[in-house]
Design a protein around this motif. Structure first.
Motif, PDB file in Angstrom:
ATOM      1  N   GLU A   1       0.922  -1.104  -0.210  1.00 35.22           N
ATOM      2  CA  GLU A   1       0.096  -0.086  -0.134  1.00 35.22           C
ATOM      3  C   GLU A   1       0.965   1.288  -0.123  1.00 35.22           C
ATOM      4  O   GLU A   1       1.057   2.002  -0.686  1.00 35.22           O
ATOM      5  N   ALA A   2       1.685   1.268   0.692  1.00 33.19           N
ATOM      6  CA  ALA A   2       2.490   2.573   1.007  1.00 33.19           C
ATOM      7  C   ALA A   2       3.447   2.695   0.293  1.00 33.19           C
ATOM      8  O   ALA A   2       3.447   3.766  -0.770  1.00 33.19           O
TER       9      ALA A   2
ATOM     10  N   GLU B   1       4.440   0.685  -8.956  1.00 35.66           N
ATOM     11  CA  GLU B   1       3.535  -0.071  -9.200  1.00 35.66           C
ATOM     12  C   GLU B   1       3.934  -1.400  -9.812  1.00 35.66           C
ATOM     13  O   GLU B   1       3.093  -2.749  -9.318  1.00 35.66           O
ATOM     14  N   ASP B   2       4.491  -1.676 -10.061  1.00 34.64           N
ATOM     15  CA  ASP B   2       5.407  -2.639  -9.994  1.00 34.64           C
ATOM     16  C   ASP B   2       6.292  -3.219  -9.303  1.00 34.64           C
ATOM     17  O   ASP B   2       7.598  -3.837  -9.283  1.00 34.64           O
ATOM     18  N   ILE B   3       5.440  -3.326  -8.203  1.00 28.02           N
ATOM     19  CA  ILE B   3       6.597  -4.332  -7.289  1.00 28.02           C
ATOM     20  C   ILE B   3       5.426  -5.224  -6.856  1.00 28.02           C
ATOM     21  O   ILE B   3       6.759  -5.803  -5.914  1.00 28.02           O
TER      22      ILE B   3
END
Ligand code: SF4
Length: 376
Positions: free
Chosen positions: A306-307, A314-316
C-alpha cells in the motif's frame, strides 16, 4: 520381546559389517526423521489401497503428509502388485498374497523379525516385495541383506506348505523410478544364512566383534559420537607427509580420497555440537553461542504494498514459474513429460573431480571445459 528388534532387517547391512553397532545404537534415541515418518504414512496409504483393491475391509488413513504425489505413487504401487498377481495367476490358480506380513527369521538372527509389505507365494516361488518411499538412496535388491532376511522369514512360514525352490525379492521405489528384483535358489539363501548371516548375527547380538566404519555409518544412530568413525576420519590428519614443505601429487590424491567422508563427518559433528549448545546449553571448551547473521524482512506485506503504491511504485510484484521439480510434482511425471518434455533441457554439468569408482564415464577435459564455459 522388544517392539523393535535389536538386529533389525533394515539395519542388517550395517550390523553385519560393524557387528558391535547394534548394541551401541541402543544407547541412542530412535528419533525417526521426517523422511521416515513420511515413509510410514505412504506405507499405510499403500496398504489401505491394496486391501481396497483386493476387497478386504479397510479404512483410509490420513496424515499430515497426504499429497497428490503420495496418492499417485501409492496407486502405482498397488498397480504393480496387481500386475504381479495377475502374472502368477497365469501359472498358478490360487496364489497366496499377504499384506504387511510379520516375517520371523529368529532361527538365524536372535529375536529377529520384520514386516514384509507384500508376499506372494505361488507354486515353488515365494516373492517378497518391499515398498520404499524414500528417494535419497537408490536401493538395489541384489544380495540386499534386508530383503534376504525377509525372504528367510517367508521361507520359515511357507516352505513346509509350498515346497519353495526359488525366492524372489523386489524393491519397489517409485520416487527413484526403481524396480529392482533379485532371485535366488532357496539352497543358496539358506547357505548364506547358515554360513555368513548366522555367525555375524550372533556376534552382533552379543555386541562383540570389531567396529568397522564404512558407508553404512550414515544410518547408524551412534555415527556422530562413534570413536571408530572419528579415528578413521582422523587417519588422514595423522598422515605422515614426506618431502616438506610442499605436498606431493600422491599426497594430495591420498587426501582427496577422504575429503567427502571428512566433510560429511565434520558437518555432522558441528550440527550435533551446535544443537547441544543451543538446545541444552551445553558448553564446549573454546566455543560460545552468538547471534547468527540474519536478513531484513517486511513486518507487514500488505502495508508495504500500500505504501509503495501510494508513492507511485506500481511494478512491485514479481511472478515466477514453478521450479521443474514442483511443476513435475503438480502434474505428475507422465503429464509433465507429455506437456513440457520438449521444453526441458539439461545443461552440461560443471566438470567435477570424483573417485574412479564413480559410475559416471570419464570426460575429455579440454572439450568439456570449453562446452561448459560456452553454456555459461
Ligand atoms: S558409526 Fe559406523 S563404525 Fe561406528 S558403530 Fe556405527 S556403524 Fe560402527
Amino acid at each position: 520381546m522388544t517392539k523393535h528388534a535389536i538386529l533389525s532387517a533394515s539395519g542388517a547391512h550395517r550390523w553385519m559389517n560393524c557387528t558391535p553397532s547394534a548394541r551401541l545404537e541402543l544407547e541412542f534415541d530412535d528419533s525417526s526423521g521426517e523422511a521416515a515418518k513420511e515413509g510410514t504414512a505412504a506405507h499405510e496409504l499403500g496398504e489401505h489401497k491394496l486391501r481396497e483393491a483386493l476387497k478386504i475391509p479397510t479404512k483410509k488413513p490420513t496424515s499430515i503428509y497426504d499429497s497428490e504425489e503420495m496418492e499417485r505413487y501409492t496407486d502405482e504401487y498397488v498397480q504393480f502388485i496387481l500386475e504381479e498377481l495377475a502374472a502368477v495367476k497365469q501359472i498358478t490358480k490360487d496364489p497366496l498374497l499377504l499384506i504387511e506380513q510379520r516375517l520371523d527369521f529368529s532361527n538365524y538372527v536372535p529375536e529377529g523379525f520384520g514386516t514384509g509389505d507384500c508376499v506372494i507365494v505361488a507354486d515353488d516361488v515365494a516373492h517378497v516385495i518391499d515398498f520404499k518411499y524414500g528417494q535419497g538412496v537408490l536401493v538395489e535388491a541384489e544380495n540386499n541383506p534386508q530383503m534376504m532376511l525377509y525372504a528367510l522369514g517367508a521361507l520359515n512360514l511357507f516352505d513346509a506348505i509350498y515346497d519353495i525352490n526359488v525366492v524372489k525379492m523386489t524393491i519397489y521405489q517409485p520416487r527413484r523410478e526403481n524396480i529392482s528384483t533379485f532371485e535366488i535358489p532357496k539352497t543358496n539363501l539358506i547357505d548364506w544364512a547358515e554360513n555368513t548371516l548366522k555367525p555375524k548375527a550372533e556376534l552382533a547380538f552379543k555386541g562383540d566383534g570389531e567396529y568397522k566404519p564404512g558407508d553404512w555409518c550414515r544410518f547408524c544412530r551412534a555415527s556422530v559420537e562413534c570413536k571408530a568413525r572419528a579415528e578413521e576420519n582422523f587417519k588422514v590428519a595423522k598422515f605422515e607427509f614426506k618431502n616438506p614443505p610442499l605436498l606431493t601429487d600422491d599426497e594430495i590424491a591420498e587426501i582427496l580420497l577422504h575429503v567427502n567422508d571428512l566433510t560429511k563427518w565434520a558437518n555432522e559433528i558441528f550440527a550435533y555440537a551446535t544443537n547441544a549448545a543451543v538446545q541444552q546449553g551445553k558448553q564446549w571448551k573454546g566455543f560460545k553461542v552468538v547471534e547468527g547473521r540474519s536478513n531484513r524482512k517486511y513486518t507487514d506485506e500488505e502495508a508495504v504494498a500500500e505504501a509503495a503504491k501510494k508513492a507511485g511504485y506500481e511494478d512491485i510484484y514479481k511472478q515466477s514459474l514453478l521450479t521443474i521439480t514442483n511443476m513435475e510434482k503438480l502434474m505428475g511425471k507422465k503429464k509433465f513429460n507429455e506437456l513440457l518434455g520438449d521444453f526441458i533441457t539439461k545443461p552440461k554439468g560443471k566438470p567435477t573431480l570424483v573417485p574412479v569408482s564413480d559410475k559416471r564415464p570419464e570426460i575429455n577435459i579440454s572439450t568439456a571445459k570449453n562446452e561448459f564455459m560456452e553454456e555459461k
